[in-house]
Design an enzyme around this catalytic site. Sequence first.
Site, PDB file in Angstrom:
ATOM      1  CG  ASP A  55       4.348   5.986  -0.125  1.00 38.27           C
ATOM      2  OD1 ASP A  55       5.558   6.184  -0.167  1.00 38.27           O
ATOM      3  OD2 ASP A  55       3.534   6.821   0.283  1.00 38.27           O
ATOM      4  CE1 TYR A  57      -0.941  -1.945  -0.356  1.00 38.17           C
ATOM      5  CE2 TYR A  57       0.488  -3.588   0.656  1.00 38.17           C
ATOM      6  CZ  TYR A  57      -0.261  -3.156  -0.418  1.00 38.17           C
ATOM      7  OH  TYR A  57      -0.328  -3.928  -1.550  1.00 38.17           O
ATOM      8  CG  PHE A  68       2.766  -4.370  -5.415  1.00 36.86           C
ATOM      9  CD1 PHE A  68       1.675  -3.589  -5.777  1.00 36.86           C
ATOM     10  CD2 PHE A  68       3.985  -4.133  -6.052  1.00 36.86           C
ATOM     11  CE1 PHE A  68       1.786  -2.600  -6.735  1.00 36.86           C
ATOM     12  CE2 PHE A  68       4.103  -3.144  -7.009  1.00 36.86           C
ATOM     13  CZ  PHE A  68       3.011  -2.372  -7.354  1.00 36.86           C
ATOM     14  CG  HIS A 177       0.011   1.043 -10.425  1.00 36.21           C
ATOM     15  ND1 HIS A 177      -0.871   0.517  -9.515  1.00 36.21           N
ATOM     16  CD2 HIS A 177       1.190   1.208  -9.768  1.00 36.21           C
ATOM     17  CE1 HIS A 177      -0.255   0.368  -8.353  1.00 36.21           C
ATOM     18  NE2 HIS A 177       0.994   0.780  -8.473  1.00 36.21           N
TER      19      HIS A 177
END
Length: 210
Positions: A55, A57, A68, A177
């Site tokens: 997703d 931020y 990221f 992750h």
Amino acid sequence: MLLIDEFDKDYFKQLIDFVKSEYKSNTIYPPGKFIFRAFNEAAVDDVKVVILGQDPYHTPGVANGLAFSANSDQKIPPSLRNIYKELESDLGIKPPEDPDLTRWAKQGVLLLNATLTVEKGKAGSHQKKGWEEFTDEAIKRLSELTENLVFFLWGAYAQKKGEVIDKSKHLVIESAHPSPFSADRGFFGSKPFSKANAYLIEHKIEPIDW
């Protein structure tokens, strides 16, 4: 363009109608001009590495259309801080203070989120609206139409999404992750950056200057 025929499909038309109405009535990230930025920064023929996120931020001023990555005037998000830590451990590269990963994207790193928009303060709010179908198709076509790409699949969500990748043609690097909740369970020490560059060099492809 990789996905031009997707734009005419019913699900995509419904998705765009939803997204347009959301931008009119709510605060949505990233800014509209950056929704497809991952694709705009790294043309299909130039893609060498694909990093899958989930997703954008959902806090103000952070999302910039690349998974990221964050705008340069923001603090480094926790997952990215761990990515930088692993980069230092793997390649000895001192962690940058800049969270903007445009420098990677311009070298052919496709920083692709599964969902390309999100409402302010509501993580996952635009999931299951059609974005996943669109980005699944992107991954599938990249796998089919190219060869010798490197895919970073960090966490169970990305690994599930990457099941369509042909591992006989591409290198798939899977680990936990980089989130603070899971990085200690196999992300740290996974050395994805050196593995990626070794594979690219082996196939006579210019490595990434991480």
